[in-house]
Design an enzyme around this catalytic site. Structure first.
Site, mmCIF file in Angstrom:
data_model
loop_
_atom_site.group_PDB
_atom_site.id
_atom_site.type_symbol
_atom_site.label_atom_id
_atom_site.label_comp_id
_atom_site.label_asym_id
_atom_site.label_seq_id
_atom_site.Cartn_x
_atom_site.Cartn_y
_atom_site.Cartn_z
ATOM 1 N N ALA A 198 0.809 -1.233 0.000
ATOM 2 C CA ALA A 198 0.000 0.000 0.000
ATOM 3 C C ALA A 198 0.836 1.274 0.000
ATOM 4 O O ALA A 198 0.441 2.275 -0.589
ATOM 5 C CB ALA A 198 -0.936 -0.003 1.203
ATOM 6 N N CYS B 198 16.292 0.650 0.885
ATOM 7 C CA CYS B 198 16.699 -0.434 1.784
ATOM 8 C C CYS B 198 18.203 -0.693 1.688
ATOM 9 O O CYS B 198 18.774 -1.377 2.522
ATOM 10 C CB CYS B 198 15.909 -1.718 1.504
ATOM 11 S SG CYS B 198 15.690 -2.069 -0.220
HETATM 12 N N1 PMP Z 1 9.079 -5.151 -3.904
HETATM 13 C C1 PMP Z 1 9.407 -3.986 -4.473
HETATM 14 C C2 PMP Z 1 9.532 -3.901 -5.962
HETATM 15 C C3 PMP Z 1 9.623 -2.862 -3.684
HETATM 16 O O1 PMP Z 1 9.943 -1.698 -4.253
HETATM 17 C C4 PMP Z 1 9.485 -2.972 -2.271
HETATM 18 C C5 PMP Z 1 9.760 -1.774 -1.374
HETATM 19 N N2 PMP Z 1 11.008 -1.180 -1.596
HETATM 20 C C6 PMP Z 1 9.126 -4.214 -1.724
HETATM 21 C C7 PMP Z 1 8.928 -5.272 -2.581
HETATM 22 C C8 PMP Z 1 8.978 -4.403 -0.248
HETATM 23 O O2 PMP Z 1 7.987 -3.593 0.286
HETATM 24 P P1 PMP Z 1 7.805 -3.464 1.859
HETATM 25 O O3 PMP Z 1 9.141 -3.039 2.400
HETATM 26 O O4 PMP Z 1 6.773 -2.417 2.025
HETATM 27 O O5 PMP Z 1 7.393 -4.790 2.378
#
Ligand code: PMP
Length: 386
Positions: free
Chosen positions: A200, A328
């Site tokens: 989301a 990240c």
């Molecule tokens: N997949 C992709 C392509 C993303 O860009 C991200 C967030 N950087 C995620 C998965 C993981 O999302 P979340 O950290 O909100 O679980």
């Protein structure tokens, strides 16, 4: 002044999302699993959002499983498929440029002796080759996982073509659509996707909520066991407020808003090209989502290109929020694995800046962004250089 240009990392919740989350926290606090009216009101709010997600995925609502985000959806997809298999160790195929919540899961399954893995390479713009996938498929392949849109460069993968190849081979396809949901068409039948993850907060919803689409007949073993919520695939009391906020974000992300953000992004790219002739784009002009601009500045005589991290920090000092690559991985000096997989050298990859636009951006921010970037480049230029 604060200019926020990091929507691929997280997009700020809009007022309607914040209001809906607060309303559900306050008024719909019942456990959605409870039989009394208080619980049932919360359950109905969740089911309404399941319907909204299903509409955008072109599936039946019961095929949508709410999760704590895209990371959990990706984990359930990969671990779930592998662990539902009995017998020989299954084979996985994953693109080299996947998000860590796919790539690291696949690697962990290999470390645990639970799967074997082949990586699907990408070309210089970051796209996979469907013919390479055809050659990697094996009788024991349990799953192929390829993202729809890359979170670092915005490149769009040829998912429908990959899906047709997987379908013909009888192998399920998982698509991480975290960056594309509500921005590109994500109907699961058109993409031939059997599993599809979304989150989301990349489209202005709350953090900590996402969903996994599961095609009927795809066997999954859950990661967590408990009260049997979400069809037994994701135990635990659902995050009613987060899910309701997700619904508010979906309702507000209209096609007109998506078109406005894309128009702004195109305008920014053109302004960057005009202002900085030595810019080198890592996001293709055609075949990318358009709202993620990934680029570096080329070295010039006596004026080596700045590192993306230093440039992002210099921009932050001027109130402009961007990332050097994925959020990240920021803080690490290792060059982006996505960019090196595309063939960039380590130093070229370290020069990357990722600028990503969203609904919070307005046209009048573009000149201010450009001025800040020009000043940041001047600040980082070696003294005395032209
Ligand atoms: N997949 C992709 C392509 C993303 O860009 C991200 C967030 N950087 C995620 C998965 C993981 O999302 P979340 O950290 O909100 O679980």
């Amino acid at each position: 002044m604060t200019l926020y240009f990091d929507h691929a990392a997280s997009a700020p919740p809009t007022p309607e999302v914040i209001a809906r989350v607060a309303e559900v926290q306050r008024d719909l606090f019942g456990n959605p699993g409870a039989a009394h009216p208080c619980g049932q009101r919360a359950a109905r709010a969740i089911e309404r959002v399941r319907g909204q997600v299903a509409t955008h995925l072109g599936c039946f609502p019961e095929r949508v499983v709410f999760t704590s985000g895209a990371t959990e959806a990706n984990n359930i997809a990969l671990q779930g498929v592998v662990r539902a298999r009995r017998g020989a160790v299954p084979h996985l195929i994953v693109a080299t440029t996947e998000h860590p919540s796919v790539l690291q899961v696949a690697r962990a399954l290999v470390d645990l002796g639970e799967a074997t893995l082949d990586l699907l390479s990408v070309n210089s713009v970051g796209q996979v080759n469907p013919e390479e996938l055809r050659g990697l498929l094996r009788p024991d392949t349990a799953l192929v996982s390829v993202m729809h849109v890359n979170n670092e460069t915005g490149v769009v993968q040829p998912i429908a073509k990959l899906g047709r190849i997987c379908r013909a081979a009888g192998v399920p396809l998982h698509v991480d659509a975290t960056q594309s949901f509500m921005k590109l068409p994500t109907e699961v039948d058109a993409l031939h996707a059997d599993l599809l993850s979304i989150g989301a907060h990349k489209m202005h919803g709350p953090k900590g909520v996402g969903a996994l689409y599961v095609r009927a007949g795809v066997a999954l073993r859950p990661l967590s066991f408990g009260g049997g919520q979400e069809g037994g695939l994701r135990a635990g009391t659902p995050n009613s407020a987060g899910i309701a906020g997700f619904g508010a974000a979906i309702a507000a992300y209209t096609p007109a808003e998506a078109a406005r953000v894309l128009g702004l992004s195109r305008a920014l790219r053109a302004l960057l090209d005009e202002a900085f002739p030595h810019i080198v784009h890592h996001s293709p002009d055609v075949g990318s989502i358009g709202t993620i601009l990934s680029f570096r500045f080329a070295d010039r005589p006596g004026r080596p290109a700045p590192r993306g991290g230093a440039l992002a920090a210099a921009l932050a000092r001027r109130g402009v929020q961007v990332s050097a690559s994925a959020a990240c991985c920021s803080g690490l000096d290792t060059p982006s694995a996505v960019l090196t997989a595309m063939g960039l050298g380590a130093d070229e990859a370290r020069g990357n800046l990722r600028v990503s636009l969203g609904r919070s951006n307005q046209e009048d921010e573009l000149p201010a962004f450009l001025a800040a970037l020009r000043a940041a480049l001047e600040e980082l230029a070696p003294k005395g250089s032209a």
